[in-house]
Write a protein that holds these residues in place. Structure first.
Motif, mmCIF file in Angstrom:
data_model
loop_
_atom_site.group_PDB
_atom_site.id
_atom_site.type_symbol
_atom_site.label_atom_id
_atom_site.label_comp_id
_atom_site.label_asym_id
_atom_site.label_seq_id
_atom_site.Cartn_x
_atom_site.Cartn_y
_atom_site.Cartn_z
ATOM 1 N N ASP A 179 -10.479 -7.157 0.832
ATOM 2 C CA ASP A 179 -10.205 -6.472 2.028
ATOM 3 C C ASP A 179 -11.402 -6.471 3.290
ATOM 4 N N GLY A 180 -11.892 -7.827 3.349
ATOM 5 C CA GLY A 180 -12.852 -8.126 4.115
ATOM 6 C C GLY A 180 -13.954 -7.628 3.986
ATOM 7 N N GLN A 181 -14.469 -6.955 2.680
ATOM 8 C CA GLN A 181 -15.769 -6.564 2.423
ATOM 9 C C GLN A 181 -16.293 -7.368 0.952
ATOM 10 N N ALA A 182 -17.610 -6.989 0.658
ATOM 11 C CA ALA A 182 -17.995 -7.575 -0.327
ATOM 12 C C ALA A 182 -17.189 -7.252 -1.766
ATOM 13 N N PRO A 183 -17.168 -8.063 -2.778
ATOM 14 C CA PRO A 183 -16.282 -7.826 -3.945
ATOM 15 C C PRO A 183 -16.816 -6.579 -4.787
ATOM 16 N N PRO A 184 -16.000 -5.778 -5.655
ATOM 17 C CA PRO A 184 -16.867 -4.726 -6.174
ATOM 18 C C PRO A 184 -17.554 -5.102 -7.297
ATOM 19 N N GLY A 185 -17.788 -6.306 -7.563
ATOM 20 C CA GLY A 185 -18.698 -7.190 -8.743
ATOM 21 C C GLY A 185 -18.506 -8.493 -9.023
ATOM 22 N N PRO A 186 -19.112 -9.021 -9.676
ATOM 23 C CA PRO A 186 -18.900 -10.701 -9.803
ATOM 24 C C PRO A 186 -17.600 -10.816 -10.303
#
Length: 110
Positions: A4-11
């Motif tokens: 959603d255009g943001q950093a991923p929730p984790g690797p």
């Protein structure tokens, strides 16, 4: 890789599935592990060596609770659509004259 255009929730990982090899090159799958910032480099044979020339479809994995041998429930941060190369809509073509290529993938979760 963004969610959603943001950093991923984790690797997580991106899987590159060959659809058509460039003439004179083998058809080889590849992977790219992304970090918490979404950055990745693709590996075909050795870390960071990139993709063989050709056309690829892709799918993405990023686990809140990864698959396990204990039978615990698994939970993915990635909607089912993006867990399959057939439905993700992600593709890339690498030509023989490319030295590098930046590929941005955004996972829509809403």
């Amino acid at each position: 890789v963004t969610f959603d255009g943001q950093a991923p929730p984790g690797p997580g990982s991106i899987y590159f599935l060959p659809q058509e090899a460039a003439e004179g090159f083998p058809s080889r799958p590849a992977t790219g592990d992304f970090d918490k910032d979404g950055n990745y480099k693709v590996k075909t044979f050795d870390p960071g060596d990139g993709l063989m020339p050709g056309k690829y479809t892709m799918h993405v994995e990023c686990w809140q609770t990864p698959p396990n041998m204990e039978g615990k429930p698994v939970k993915s941060f990635v909607p089912a659509k993006y867990q399959s190369a057939a439905s993700s809509g992600f593709s890339v073509e690498i030509t023989t004259d490319m030295r590098s290529k930046e590929v941005n993938l955004d996972i829509a979760t809403k």
